[in-house]
Design a protein around this motif. Structure first.
Motif, short mmCIF file in Angstrom:
data_model
loop_
_atom_site.label_atom_id
_atom_site.label_comp_id
_atom_site.label_asym_id
_atom_site.label_seq_id
_atom_site.Cartn_x
_atom_site.Cartn_y
_atom_site.Cartn_z
N GLN A 142 0.82 -1.21 0.00
CA GLN A 142 0.00 0.00 0.00
C GLN A 142 0.86 1.26 0.00
O GLN A 142 0.43 2.31 -0.50
CB GLN A 142 -0.94 0.00 1.21
CG GLN A 142 -2.07 -1.03 1.14
CD GLN A 142 -3.15 -0.66 0.13
OE1 GLN A 142 -2.86 -0.26 -0.99
NE2 GLN A 142 -4.41 -0.83 0.51
N GLN A 146 -0.73 3.38 -2.77
CA GLN A 146 -1.52 4.51 -2.28
C GLN A 146 -0.70 5.79 -2.05
O GLN A 146 -1.28 6.87 -1.96
CB GLN A 146 -2.21 4.13 -0.95
CG GLN A 146 -3.03 2.86 -1.00
CD GLN A 146 -4.19 2.93 -1.99
OE1 GLN A 146 -4.65 4.01 -2.34
NE2 GLN A 146 -4.66 1.77 -2.44
N ASN A 185 -3.50 8.26 2.42
CA ASN A 185 -4.95 8.29 2.30
C ASN A 185 -5.53 7.29 3.30
O ASN A 185 -4.78 6.57 3.98
CB ASN A 185 -5.39 8.02 0.85
CG ASN A 185 -5.07 6.61 0.39
OD1 ASN A 185 -4.69 5.74 1.18
ND2 ASN A 185 -5.21 6.37 -0.90
N ASP A 187 -6.90 4.34 3.08
CA ASP A 187 -6.50 2.94 2.88
C ASP A 187 -5.10 2.68 3.41
O ASP A 187 -4.84 1.68 4.09
CB ASP A 187 -6.56 2.57 1.39
CG ASP A 187 -7.98 2.53 0.86
OD1 ASP A 187 -8.92 2.57 1.67
OD2 ASP A 187 -8.15 2.45 -0.37
N LEU A 188 -4.17 3.58 3.07
CA LEU A 188 -2.80 3.40 3.53
C LEU A 188 -2.70 3.60 5.04
O LEU A 188 -2.01 2.83 5.73
CB LEU A 188 -1.87 4.40 2.82
CG LEU A 188 -0.41 4.40 3.29
CD1 LEU A 188 0.20 3.02 3.19
CD2 LEU A 188 0.40 5.42 2.49
N PHE A 247 -0.18 3.87 -8.92
CA PHE A 247 -0.52 5.04 -8.10
C PHE A 247 -0.65 6.28 -8.99
O PHE A 247 -1.64 7.03 -8.91
CB PHE A 247 0.56 5.25 -7.04
CG PHE A 247 0.55 6.60 -6.38
CD1 PHE A 247 -0.38 6.91 -5.40
CD2 PHE A 247 1.49 7.57 -6.74
CE1 PHE A 247 -0.38 8.16 -4.79
CE2 PHE A 247 1.49 8.83 -6.14
CZ PHE A 247 0.55 9.12 -5.16
N ASN A 250 -3.68 6.00 -11.32
CA ASN A 250 -4.93 6.18 -10.58
C ASN A 250 -5.24 7.66 -10.37
O ASN A 250 -6.39 8.09 -10.47
CB ASN A 250 -4.84 5.49 -9.22
CG ASN A 250 -4.89 3.97 -9.32
OD1 ASN A 250 -5.23 3.42 -10.37
ND2 ASN A 250 -4.52 3.30 -8.25
#
Length: 296
Positions: A142, A146, A185, A187-188, A247, A250
Motif C-alpha cells: 500500500q 496509495q 490516504n 486505505d494506507l 498510483f 490512478n
C-alpha cells in the motif's frame, strides 16, 4: 573488471548509490556473457563492438528484455568504457559504435495495473494466513499503491518517518537524494496503523522488518514477494515498480492535474509524469479487440 575503481569513479562523478549498483551489476552481467561466449576471462580491452551488438541481440531475442531495460544497460556500459579509457585501462572504446535506440511509445509507457488487477493483487496479499506477514505485506504494497513510494524509499523508511496522527511520511532517500513528504490516504493509514500494532516495540529503526522481526527488509526481499503475487496473477511482464506506476495512473484517472501528480510522485520534471496520460499496451489491445468480429 576494475569494479572497485569504477565504483570510486562513479562516486566522484556524483552518481547515486542505486545508479552505482545498477551500473556495477550490468558490468558483471556483460562479463559473464562474454566469458561464456569466448571461453576466456573477461578483459574489457578485448571486447569489440561486434561482441556488444551480439550481447544486445541476445537480450532482445533470447532474454526478451524490454527496450527500456536494454537501453539502461547500454548507457551503463557506455559509462563504464568512459571510465576505462579515461583511466587508461582500455585503448579503444567499442561503445562508440553502439547506439541507444529510441523505444516505441508503446514500450515507453509504464506498465500499471488496472483497477480490477489491483483489487485481485490486494486480495492475494490479504490471503496470507500468518497475521504478522499479512499486515506487514499489506503495509508494504500500500505504500507503493496509495502513496507512490519507490521500493528503495519503502525499504529505507524508518519508524520515526511515519506520523500516523498527521497521516504523513518523510521520504529521506528519494531519487537523486531528494527529500519529500508523502501523504497517507485512508486505505494506507489503515494498513500502517494495523502494521504498527503488529510491529510493536523493537530496537530496529526500520519501519518494515524482515521475517526474523529484527532486521530491515531488503529490496531483494520486496522484489521477491511482489514478484510472487504478480506471477500468481499471470502478470509476467510487470514488476514491483508497476505498483508505483499504478498510483500515478490512478491519480490521472481521478482527474488530478499533472503538476499535482508530479509533486506527489516526486518527479523532478513534468515530462516524466506525462507518460501516464499515454495509452498503455492494455489500453491499445482493448481498443483493437473492440473492433474484432470474433468475440471470445
Amino acid at each position: 573488471m576494475y569494479i572497485q575503481p569504477f565504483q570510486t569513479w562513479l562516486q566522484e562523478k556524483g552518481r547515486g548509490a542505486l545508479t552505482q549498483q545498477e551500473y556495477l551489476r550490468t558490468v558483471r552481467v556483460l562479463a559473464r556473457w562474454w566469458e561464456a561466449s569466448t571461453g576466456k576471462p573477461f578483459d574489457p580491452d578485448q571486447v569489440t563492438a561486434r561482441d556488444l551488438h551480439d550481447w544486445i541481440s541476445q537480450m532482445k531475442t533470447v532474454e526478451h528484455l524490454a527496450p527500456s531495460t536494454i537501453n539502461k544497460r547500454i548507457a551503463a556500459i557506455k559509462t563504464y568504457w568512459s571510465f576505462l579509457t579515461e583511466a587508461g585501462h582500455s585503448t579503444l572504446n567499442p561503445t562508440d559504435l553502439v547506439r541507444i535506440r529510441r523505444a516505441s511509445s508503446l514500450w515507453q509507457t509504464p506498465r500499471w495495473l488496472t483497477r480490477p488487477q489491483q483489487a485481485r493483487f490486494l486480495h492475494l496479499v490479504r490471503k496470507e494466513t500468518n497475521p504478522w506477514k499479512r499486515t506487514r505485506n499489506l503495509a508494504m504494497v500500500q505504500l507503493m499503491l496509495q502513496a507512490g513510494l519507490r521500493i528503495s524509499e519503502v525499504v529505507d523508511l524508518d519508524a520515526e518517518d511515519v506520523d500516523l496522527e498527521r497521516g504523513t511520511l518523510v521520504v529521506r532517500s528519494g531519487k537523486g537524494g531528494k527529500y519529500r513528504v508523502a501523504l497517507m490516504n485512508p486505505d494506507l493509514k489503515r494498513a500502517m496503523e494495523e502494521w504498527g500494532k503488529m510491529r510493536g516495540e523493537t530496537d530496529s529503526p526500520a519501519w518494515l522488518l524482515s521475517e526474523r522481526g529484527k532486521e530491515r527488509m531488503t529490496r531483494q526481499g520486496m522484489h521477491y514477494l511482489i514478484r510472487k503475487f504478480l506471477d500468481q496473477l499471470g502478470l509476467a511482464d510487470y514488476s514491483a515498480h508497476s505498483l508505483r506506476h499504478s498510483f500515478c495512473r490512478n491519480l490521472i484517472d481521478a482527474g488530478q492535474p499533472l503538476q499535482v501528480v508530479a509533486q506527489l510522485a516526486g518527479h523532478e520534471i513534468l515530462e516524466t509524469t506525462r507518460r501516464y496520460i499515454t495509452p498503455s499496451e492494455h489500453d491499445l489491445r482493448k481498443a483493437v479487440d473492440s473492433i474484432s468480429e470474433s468475440k471470445e
